[in-house]
Design an enzyme around this catalytic site. Structure first.
Site, PDB file in Angstrom:
ATOM      1  N   ASP A   1      21.104  32.631 -62.959  1.00  0.00           N
ATOM      2  CA  ASP A   1      20.110  33.631 -62.555  1.00  0.00           C
ATOM      3  C   ASP A   1      20.551  34.400 -61.328  1.00  0.00           C
ATOM      4  O   ASP A   1      21.042  33.818 -60.356  1.00  0.00           O
ATOM      5  CB  ASP A   1      18.766  32.954 -62.268  1.00  0.00           C
ATOM      6  CG  ASP A   1      18.055  32.529 -63.548  1.00  0.00           C
ATOM      7  OD1 ASP A   1      18.694  32.568 -64.610  1.00  0.00           O
ATOM      8  OD2 ASP A   1      16.863  32.151 -63.470  1.00  0.00           O
TER       9      ASP A   1
ATOM     10  N   ASP B   1      26.965  30.476 -61.209  1.00  0.00           N
ATOM     11  CA  ASP B   1      25.510  30.379 -61.221  1.00  0.00           C
ATOM     12  C   ASP B   1      25.008  31.299 -62.337  1.00  0.00           C
ATOM     13  O   ASP B   1      25.733  32.184 -62.789  1.00  0.00           O
ATOM     14  CB  ASP B   1      24.960  30.794 -59.862  1.00  0.00           C
ATOM     15  CG  ASP B   1      23.449  30.734 -59.797  1.00  0.00           C
ATOM     16  OD1 ASP B   1      22.872  29.779 -60.347  1.00  0.00           O
ATOM     17  OD2 ASP B   1      22.833  31.639 -59.198  1.00  0.00           O
TER      18      ASP B   1
END
Length: 439
Positions: free
Chosen positions: A177, A175
């Site tokens: 953020d 991922d």
């Protein structure tokens, strides 16, 4: 002579169960088996037994700090934990049923070297018999499919792959953020609240980075044209590209508009997928790829001298505010990149074009080639995972690294190990696990 009985054995086992609450139940089971063997021997020896309870001498207690913060009592993952967190034990004769042991609090220190997270050590090609059979079956199915005459299944090209892909052992799905970078929580102020930072400085830094991201996306990556024509992967419209030389092509005057609200398009160039419109869309994504590849190691070349200096200051300020979060994450990314048979893949919920701008501005272009970046905005992370598995196959081991519920659910759906990132310590533990070849 007094007949030996089993009852004196029971308090010993009860004491062991209570003292080893922080151990996995498989260790308790093994300890009991080893304890029972000498007892059986003594029962047949005709020697008098002491009425005193003998303390166990071969048991070495371990503290709760021997285990990692990645083990969560509320959500045991069978693909990470090799034994269940709790297990119902049948009572011994004359003994009341005891409640299953529960973990009292999350562990905070990295585990002992015997923890393998359910994964074979890196470089170990051995697999279980069931996995070998499944792999062999999959290979036969794939070979049969290749030998069958195929039909055109659609316009989207397969995701870019190379001969190196066939040699991969591990694929790490990241991922973006709040996992590799801190961005969204800067804008909301939640990072400042969580870590006691100045909210004015934190939010201001987030807004400045957001402005720079969209400036690069709009000015250099055609985001004004592509915002309504978002793609999951850079190659998704490549099959509509006729290979025309774009050296002297004028994008500003070719009549393309990506807005679905524009009703002036003819049917041949409409948003619904006219041939001419799709060709112009493919031209833009081809140019986006060229720009990304050219500036992935030197994003400053896209910016004016003033903007370049402002970006450098901003990145430095964000690293100070976030206590070197990105630098810590980069250690793991670069270690994985240095491995011959491993690859980093990025899956983000940001639209593809702004995500590319974000990767460039945070200095991650060298870590993530553009073909290894996926946007889950349109289809969700679970579908992105499916595309990635279809690209790399089921022979490799996938490891998901993230902070959100989306990637956790998608990882569970595909039976992939999930490493949660919630703070700096999780990033440090991840790097240690990689260094020790646990991942």
């Amino acid at each position: 002579m007094e007949e030996p009985q089993d009852l004196p054995e029971q308090p010993v086992k009860k004491a062991k169960m209570q003292e080893s609450g922080e151990q996995s139940l498989s260790h308790v089971s093994n300890a009991e088996v080893s304890d029972q063997k000498p007892e059986s021997s003594s029962l047949g020896s005709n020697l008098p037994m002491s009425s005193e309870i003998m303390a166990c001498t071969d048991y070495i207690p371990r503290s709760s700090n021997d285990y990692t913060s990645q083990m969560y009592s509320a959500k045991p993952y069978a693909h990470i934990l090799s034994v269940p967190v709790s297990e119902t034990m049948s009572p011994y004769p004359g003994q009341t049923q005891y409640q299953a042991l529960q973990q009292s609090q999350p562990y905070t220190i990295y585990p002992q070297t015997t923890q393998t997270y359910g994964l074979p050590p890196f470089g170990d090609a051995s697999t279980s018999p069931s996995l070998s059979r499944a792999t062999a079956s999959k290979e036969l199915d794939e070979q049969a499919r290749k030998n069958m005459p195929g039909k055109n299944r659609g316009k989207r090209k397969a995701d870019t792959s190379s001969s190196q892909d066939s040699e991969l052992e591990r694929v790490f799905l990241w991922d973006l953020d709040e996992t590799i970078i801190i961005f969204h929580s800067l804008l909301t102020g939640s990072y400042a609240q969580k870590y006691g930072k100045d909210p004015t400085l934190v939010i201001g830094s987030g807004l400045s980075m957001e402005e720079m991201i969209f400036e690069v996306a709009d000015t250099h990556l055609f985001f004004n044209d592509l915002e309504e024509c978002d793609q999951v992967h850079i190659e998704d419209v490549a099959s509509d590209d006729n290979g025309q030389d774009l050296s002297n092509y004028n994008f500003s005057t070719d009549g393309f508009s990506g807005s679905g609200s524009n009703a002036n398009h003819s049917s041949s160039v409409g948003v619904q997928g006219g041939v001419d419109w799709m060709r112009k869309l493919a031209f833009r994504y081809r140019r986006v790829r060229e720009i990304y590849d050219k500036y992935k190691t030197n994003v400053g070349g896209l910016l004016s001298p003033q903007k370049r200096e402002a970006l450098q200051r901003l990145r430095t300020d964000i690293e100070v505010l976030t206590d070197s979060w990105l630098e810590t994450a980069l250690k793991s990314l670069l270690l994985i990149q240095s491995r011959k048979n491993c690859v980093n893949i990025l899956i983000t919920t940001t639209q593809l074009v702004p995500a590319l701008a974000k990767v460039l501005l945070y200095g991650l272009g060298e870590v993530f080639p553009i073909e290894n970046i996926y946007s889950a905005t349109k289809i969700g992370k679970e579908s992105c995972f499916e595309r990635i598995v279809s690209r790399f196959g089921k022979k490799v081991t996938y490891v998901v690294i993230g902070d959100g519920r989306d990637e956790e659910v998608a990882a569970k759906q595909h039976n992939m190990p999930f490493w949660r990132i919630t703070n700096h310590a999780d990033l440090v533990s991840l790097h240690q696990a990689l260094e020790l070849d646990f991942l």
